[in-house]
Design an enzyme around this catalytic site. Structure first.
Site, short mmCIF file in Angstrom:
data_model
loop_
_atom_site.label_atom_id
_atom_site.label_comp_id
_atom_site.label_asym_id
_atom_site.label_seq_id
_atom_site.Cartn_x
_atom_site.Cartn_y
_atom_site.Cartn_z
N THR A 116 26.47 53.23 -99.38
CA THR A 116 25.69 54.41 -99.01
C THR A 116 24.87 54.10 -97.75
OG1 THR A 116 25.51 55.14 -101.31
CG2 THR A 116 23.92 56.05 -99.76
N LEU B 60 19.51 51.30 -101.54
CA LEU B 60 20.68 52.15 -101.38
C LEU B 60 21.90 51.31 -101.75
CD1 LEU B 60 20.02 53.87 -97.90
CD2 LEU B 60 19.54 54.79 -100.18
N ASP B 61 22.92 51.95 -102.33
CA ASP B 61 24.16 51.25 -102.64
C ASP B 61 24.75 50.63 -101.38
OD1 ASP B 61 23.88 52.20 -105.21
OD2 ASP B 61 25.43 53.74 -105.02
N VAL B 62 25.56 49.60 -101.56
CA VAL B 62 26.23 48.95 -100.43
C VAL B 62 27.00 49.96 -99.58
CG1 VAL B 62 28.04 47.30 -99.78
CG2 VAL B 62 26.39 46.71 -101.57
#
Length: 307
Positions: A140, A136-138
């Site tokens: 998100t 997951l993105d930082v």
């Protein structure tokens, strides 16, 4: 090593340290340290730490040699556990936490947090990504599974590759997509103009995003998003391509004034549900993650007419 960044129109008026943090992938505090140490120049002059970004200027950032990406035990406050057994652990990832250590991010990460809590992880794959089968993105939040056993690593990697994993996100986007339910099928690749971003490009990787409107409110829509593929920043890029960027996602075209009004410093995007066949038993495992406080607050404000 010195890196050069062109300040685009989308960052005009934003705090320089915040803009450079987004562009470089470094934390804002690290950028402030670099500014104070004279390692940042804007059009050849040393800026102040409170200066604002000016579109069209050139920032030169001297970034020190990257730290080791070998995972180190590092406690992370607020990271919950949604499910755990001998093979897998599903965490409730907070904002500001990466999946694993990297040269582009020096903040906390999921692997370090798990190691700090004594969790034994699979040793398959690159050392800095041990046990990682998806990311997951930082910025998100939500459900993310990590493999503890070698069997789980192999089976889950295959499941993500074969697209048999259910990945459901909720995204609060600006405006009202038309149609209210649809599919975005557009290839994604790294933006050749801005290396920290992704974009829709003809030479990109095949990418498919399905969305359905859960709730429409003044100026925004809450969407349920199903990822068929799993490209970097996929939902953010596809929503931006529809001209309906995620609220708070200034990098991909969201209104920074709205972000500030809502108190959001990241995209409104949450991995709400994750489901897959258990790698050992074959039984279906599904978990859900509740909205964190900052996203719930922003959503409530939009429902109450914040726009």
């Amino acid at each position: 090593m010195t890196h050069t960044y062109f300040i685009p129109d989308g960052f005009a008026g934003e705090r320089l340290d915040t803009a450079l943090a987004k562009m470089t992938g470094l934390s804002r505090s690290k950028i402030v340290d670099l500014i104070l140490s004279g390692d940042v120049l804007v059009d050849g002059k040393a800026p102040g730490k409170s200066d604002r970004a000016i579109a069209g200027t050139i920032a030169e950032v001297s970034i020190p040699a990257p730290p080791s990406t070998e995972p180190e035990p590092t406690p992370v406050e607020g990271m919950g556990i949604l499910y755990e057994d001998e093979d897998i652990i599903i965490v409730d990832k907070p904002a500001g936490v990466a999946a694993h250590a990297s040269h582009n991010f020096d903040g906390p990460n999921v692997l370090g947090a798990l190691l700090a809590s004594g969790v034994r992880l699979s040793t398959s794959g690159p050392q800095e990504r041990m046990g990682i089968v998806h990311r997951l993105d930082v910025g998100t939040t939500g459900a993310m599974v990590v493999a503890k056993s070698e069997l789980a690593y192999t089976m889950l990697k295959r499941a993500f590759r074969d697209r048999t994993v259910t990945k459901i996100y909720h995204a609060l986007v600006q405006g009202h997509p038309d149609p209210m339910r649809g599919t975005v099928e557009a290839p994604i690749a790294r933006d050749h103009r801005h290396q920290w971003k992704m974009s829709v490009r003809a030479d990109g990787k095949h990418s498919v995003t399905h969305y359905d409107t859960i709730e429409a409110m003044a100026g925004a829509s809450l969407l349920e998003v199903h990822l068929e593929t799993g490209r970097t920043h996929q939902i953010r890029v596809h929503m931006s391509a529809l001209k309906h960027p995620c609220v708070g996602d200034d990098m991909y075209g969201a209104d920074p004034r709205l972000s500030e009004r809502l108190g959001l410093d990241r995209q409104w995007l949450h991995a709400v549900r994750l489901g897959f066949d258990h790698p050992r038993t074959g039984h279906y495992v599904e978990v859900e993650s509740r909205y964190p406080a900052d996203l719930q607050s922003a959503l409530n404000q939009m429902r109450n007419g914040a726009l």
